[in-house]
Design an enzyme around this catalytic site. Structure first.
Site, PDB file in Angstrom:
ATOM      1  N   ALA A  44     -21.427   8.342 -46.944  1.00  0.00           N
ATOM      2  CA  ALA A  44     -21.647   8.340 -45.506  1.00  0.00           C
ATOM      3  C   ALA A  44     -21.426   6.916 -45.004  1.00  0.00           C
ATOM      4  CB  ALA A  44     -23.081   8.774 -45.201  1.00  0.00           C
ATOM      5  N   ASP A  71     -30.267  12.946 -47.121  1.00  0.00           N
ATOM      6  CA  ASP A  71     -31.151  12.158 -47.983  1.00  0.00           C
ATOM      7  C   ASP A  71     -32.350  11.633 -47.207  1.00  0.00           C
ATOM      8  OD1 ASP A  71     -31.176  11.448 -50.741  1.00  0.00           O
ATOM      9  OD2 ASP A  71     -29.044  11.008 -50.522  1.00  0.00           O
ATOM     10  N   SER A 109     -28.906  15.995 -51.658  1.00  0.00           N
ATOM     11  CA  SER A 109     -28.773  16.129 -50.198  1.00  0.00           C
ATOM     12  C   SER A 109     -27.732  17.174 -49.807  1.00  0.00           C
ATOM     13  CB  SER A 109     -28.411  14.782 -49.567  1.00  0.00           C
ATOM     14  OG  SER A 109     -27.139  14.347 -49.996  1.00  0.00           O
ATOM     15  N   HIS A 110     -26.865  17.580 -50.746  1.00  0.00           N
ATOM     16  CA  HIS A 110     -25.852  18.584 -50.427  1.00  0.00           C
ATOM     17  C   HIS A 110     -25.835  19.719 -51.445  1.00  0.00           C
ATOM     18  CE1 HIS A 110     -24.901  15.418 -47.643  1.00  0.00           C
ATOM     19  NE2 HIS A 110     -24.277  16.331 -46.919  1.00  0.00           N
TER      20      HIS A 110
HETATM   21  P1  NDP Z   1     -24.577   7.535 -51.953  1.00  0.00           P
HETATM   22  O1  NDP Z   1     -24.933   6.254 -51.325  1.00  0.00           O
HETATM   23  O2  NDP Z   1     -25.586   8.243 -52.762  1.00  0.00           O
HETATM   24  O3  NDP Z   1     -23.274   7.365 -52.894  1.00  0.00           O
HETATM   25  C1  NDP Z   1     -22.070   6.947 -52.379  1.00  0.00           C
HETATM   26  C2  NDP Z   1     -21.018   6.740 -53.437  1.00  0.00           C
HETATM   27  O4  NDP Z   1     -21.288   5.499 -54.108  1.00  0.00           O
HETATM   28  C3  NDP Z   1     -20.933   7.798 -54.523  1.00  0.00           C
HETATM   29  O5  NDP Z   1     -19.582   8.011 -54.860  1.00  0.00           O
HETATM   30  C4  NDP Z   1     -21.722   7.142 -55.669  1.00  0.00           C
HETATM   31  O6  NDP Z   1     -21.374   7.636 -56.962  1.00  0.00           O
HETATM   32  C5  NDP Z   1     -21.343   5.706 -55.517  1.00  0.00           C
HETATM   33  N1  NDP Z   1     -22.327   4.786 -56.064  1.00  0.00           N
HETATM   34  C6  NDP Z   1     -23.665   4.774 -55.856  1.00  0.00           C
HETATM   35  N2  NDP Z   1     -24.236   3.768 -56.547  1.00  0.00           N
HETATM   36  C7  NDP Z   1     -23.228   3.131 -57.215  1.00  0.00           C
HETATM   37  C8  NDP Z   1     -23.169   2.026 -58.098  1.00  0.00           C
HETATM   38  N3  NDP Z   1     -24.273   1.358 -58.452  1.00  0.00           N
HETATM   39  N4  NDP Z   1     -21.965   1.652 -58.592  1.00  0.00           N
HETATM   40  C9  NDP Z   1     -20.845   2.319 -58.250  1.00  0.00           C
HETATM   41  N5  NDP Z   1     -20.834   3.379 -57.422  1.00  0.00           N
HETATM   42  C10 NDP Z   1     -22.013   3.779 -56.906  1.00  0.00           C
HETATM   43  O7  NDP Z   1     -23.996   8.554 -50.867  1.00  0.00           O
HETATM   44  P2  NDP Z   1     -24.342   8.794 -49.316  1.00  0.00           P
HETATM   45  O8  NDP Z   1     -25.787   8.998 -49.092  1.00  0.00           O
HETATM   46  O9  NDP Z   1     -23.671   7.782 -48.494  1.00  0.00           O
HETATM   47  O10 NDP Z   1     -23.578  10.216 -49.131  1.00  0.00           O
HETATM   48  C11 NDP Z   1     -23.977  11.330 -49.920  1.00  0.00           C
HETATM   49  C12 NDP Z   1     -23.109  12.518 -49.637  1.00  0.00           C
HETATM   50  O11 NDP Z   1     -23.324  12.996 -48.327  1.00  0.00           O
HETATM   51  C13 NDP Z   1     -21.596  12.314 -49.759  1.00  0.00           C
HETATM   52  O12 NDP Z   1     -21.136  13.202 -50.758  1.00  0.00           O
HETATM   53  C14 NDP Z   1     -21.039  12.682 -48.406  1.00  0.00           C
HETATM   54  O13 NDP Z   1     -19.808  13.412 -48.415  1.00  0.00           O
HETATM   55  C15 NDP Z   1     -22.139  13.562 -47.854  1.00  0.00           C
HETATM   56  N6  NDP Z   1     -22.128  13.546 -46.387  1.00  0.00           N
HETATM   57  C16 NDP Z   1     -21.538  14.579 -45.723  1.00  0.00           C
HETATM   58  C17 NDP Z   1     -21.474  14.566 -44.345  1.00  0.00           C
HETATM   59  C18 NDP Z   1     -20.775  15.625 -43.572  1.00  0.00           C
HETATM   60  O14 NDP Z   1     -20.711  15.531 -42.371  1.00  0.00           O
HETATM   61  N7  NDP Z   1     -20.221  16.642 -44.170  1.00  0.00           N
HETATM   62  C19 NDP Z   1     -22.075  13.469 -43.563  1.00  0.00           C
HETATM   63  C20 NDP Z   1     -22.631  12.420 -44.379  1.00  0.00           C
HETATM   64  C21 NDP Z   1     -22.663  12.474 -45.743  1.00  0.00           C
HETATM   65  P3  NDP Z   1     -22.476   8.535 -57.784  1.00  0.00           P
HETATM   66  O15 NDP Z   1     -22.571   9.826 -57.030  1.00  0.00           O
HETATM   67  O16 NDP Z   1     -21.911   8.668 -59.155  1.00  0.00           O
HETATM   68  O17 NDP Z   1     -23.768   7.747 -57.759  1.00  0.00           O
HETATM   69  O1  PYC Z   2     -26.165  14.366 -44.699  1.00  0.00           O
HETATM   70  O2  PYC Z   2     -25.462  13.230 -42.961  1.00  0.00           O
HETATM   71  C1  PYC Z   2     -25.509  14.249 -43.651  1.00  0.00           C
HETATM   72  C2  PYC Z   2     -24.708  15.415 -43.217  1.00  0.00           C
HETATM   73  C3  PYC Z   2     -24.265  15.694 -41.985  1.00  0.00           C
HETATM   74  C4  PYC Z   2     -23.568  16.881 -42.041  1.00  0.00           C
HETATM   75  C5  PYC Z   2     -23.623  17.295 -43.323  1.00  0.00           C
HETATM   76  N1  PYC Z   2     -24.306  16.377 -44.043  1.00  0.00           N
END
Ligand code: NDP
Ligand code: PYC
Length: 342
Positions: free
Chosen positions: A185, A193, A52-53
């Site tokens: 997130a 995603d 997703s990133h």
């Molecule tokens: P995920 O739900 O995929 O993962 C969240 C975290 O939980 C990760 O550190 C992951 O580690 C960990 N994790 C997942 N499964 C397990 C498990 N079974 N046991 C232990 N730890 C676990 O992420 P999101 O979809 O919530 O977010 C994805 C990305 O999107 C993030 O990097 C976030 O910074 C980015 N984002 C950026 C935004 C922006 O505005 N710039 C806005 C929203 C999101 P692992 O990766 O090793 O699975």
């Molecule tokens: O995946 O939610 C997201 C997001 C927002 C801005 C950058 N990533």
């Protein structure tokens, strides 16, 4: 598991991912320092199988560049604002260069006074937070980062976008190359995603979003057009609200709702602020840093003892794989990037 499982892919080395990203970004008009900072973040995402990133973000970056709202060559202004505060004005450029320029001073201040903050203002923000957290743990400090986005997410009990997908990330330095890092997130899933589910034609689980009429849906497109939901009901909703406040009004910057209004339909990346806190374990721990670090290690070891994994473990395993064998990018995304014409 990737939503593109069993679909056609294109093999790329890590260097090719960086070169492709840099070419597209500079071709679209971004200055070299910004293009390289953005390309490093995209390459890290692709390398760690954070789809997703990773490369998926390139078309969105081009849309942001073409929106006319982003400064293509803004030089961030880094200010030593107080003994514990660094302020970086991104001047409507991407956040990443401002972070890179200001992070060493943040770590230096944390090591001098125990805890310090970096406030980034006026930045376009599209990236995952863990690459920034890892840069700080490499400098020997624990770190916490948060940022709003656009108002795509309904608060608990509501049905309309108000909050952002608001990520929060934390890192703890450990011996060896792999710090403890989580980054998620506060929506049930990152919007990126959700969009990948839409592109791959895959349903989403219940609880991720509601349609434009506020009805629960498992259709990614309907949820993207309606509202996303927070993780953990009222708990995720409150955490997300804290991020709005701490990385919004507290630092004199925009909330997700205000970022969306600033965008005014341009479909550019969100524009707002970011807050990063850094903590020095030696000062905060009151003297015996080695014993405190050993107690943290004992806590981590107890996860594995019961078959649980630490966050980022999947990412670190993906990184090792990608550095050895390169990555496989879904052809549908690769073709979309080639069609940009750079
Ligand atoms: P995920 O739900 O995929 O993962 C969240 C975290 O939980 C990760 O550190 C992951 O580690 C960990 N994790 C997942 N499964 C397990 C498990 N079974 N046991 C232990 N730890 C676990 O992420 P999101 O979809 O919530 O977010 C994805 C990305 O999107 C993030 O990097 C976030 O910074 C980015 N984002 C950026 C935004 C922006 O505005 N710039 C806005 C929203 C999101 P692992 O990766 O090793 O699975
Ligand atoms: O995946 O939610 C997201 C997001 C927002 C801005 C950058 N990533």
């Amino acid at each position: 598991m990737s939503v593109f499982e069993a679909q056609e892919t294109v093999a790329l080395s890590i260097d090719e991912v960086f070169a492709l990203s840099r070419r597209v970004l500079t071709g679209a008009g971004l200055s070299v320092p910004h293009a390289e900072a953005v390309a490093r973040a995209i390459t890290a995402g692709e390398r760690d199988e954070c789809a997703s990133h990773g490369l998926y973000r390139l078309p969105g970056c081009v849309m942001t560049i073409r929106s006319g709202k982003l400064s293509l060559d803004a030089e961030p202004v880094v200010e030593d604002a107080s003994p514990a505060l660094v302020r970086a004005d991104a001047r409507h450029g991407y956040s990443l260069l401002a972070f890179e320029r200001a992070a060493p001073l943040l770590a230096q201040k944390a090591k001098a006074v125990g805890v310090a903050a970096l406030v980034i203002n006026n930045c376009f923000h599209f990236s995952a937070l863990w690459p920034e957290i890892e840069q700080l743990t490499e400098m020997g400090v624990a770190a916490l980062a948060m940022t709003p986005s656009h108002s795509w997410v309904a608060p608990a009990g509501g049905r309309k976008g108000l909050l952002g997908t608001n990520p929060i990330a934390f890192g703890w330095p450990r011996p060896g190359p792999y710090p403890y890092v989580f980054d998620f997130a506060t929506s049930a899933i990152a919007r990126g995603d959700m969009a990948l589910h839409d592109i791959a034609g895959k349903p989403i689980p219940e609880g991720w979003g509601v349609d434009a009429e506020g009805r629960p849906t498992t259709n990614a497109r309907a949820a993207l057009d309606g509202a996303m939901l927070t993780f953990g009901g009222h708990k995720g909703s409150a955490l997300s609200t804290m991020i709005e406040l701490m990385a919004g009004p507290l630092i004199g910057d925009l909330t997700s709702r205000e970022s969306m209004a600033f965008d005014d339909g341009a479909k550019a990346a969100p524009m707002h602020g970011e807050l990063i806190l850094a903590f020095d374990p030696a000062i905060m721990g009151g003297g015996d840093a080695e014993a405190n670090a050993a107690r943290a290690e004992a806590l981590f070891a107890a996860f594995a003892d019961q078959g649980a994994r630490l966050p980022s473990q999947r990412r670190y395993e993906a990184r090792a794989r990608s550095l050895k064998h390169g990555v496989r990018t879904p052809k549908v995304l690769y073709d979309q990037i080639q069609a940009l014409g750079f």
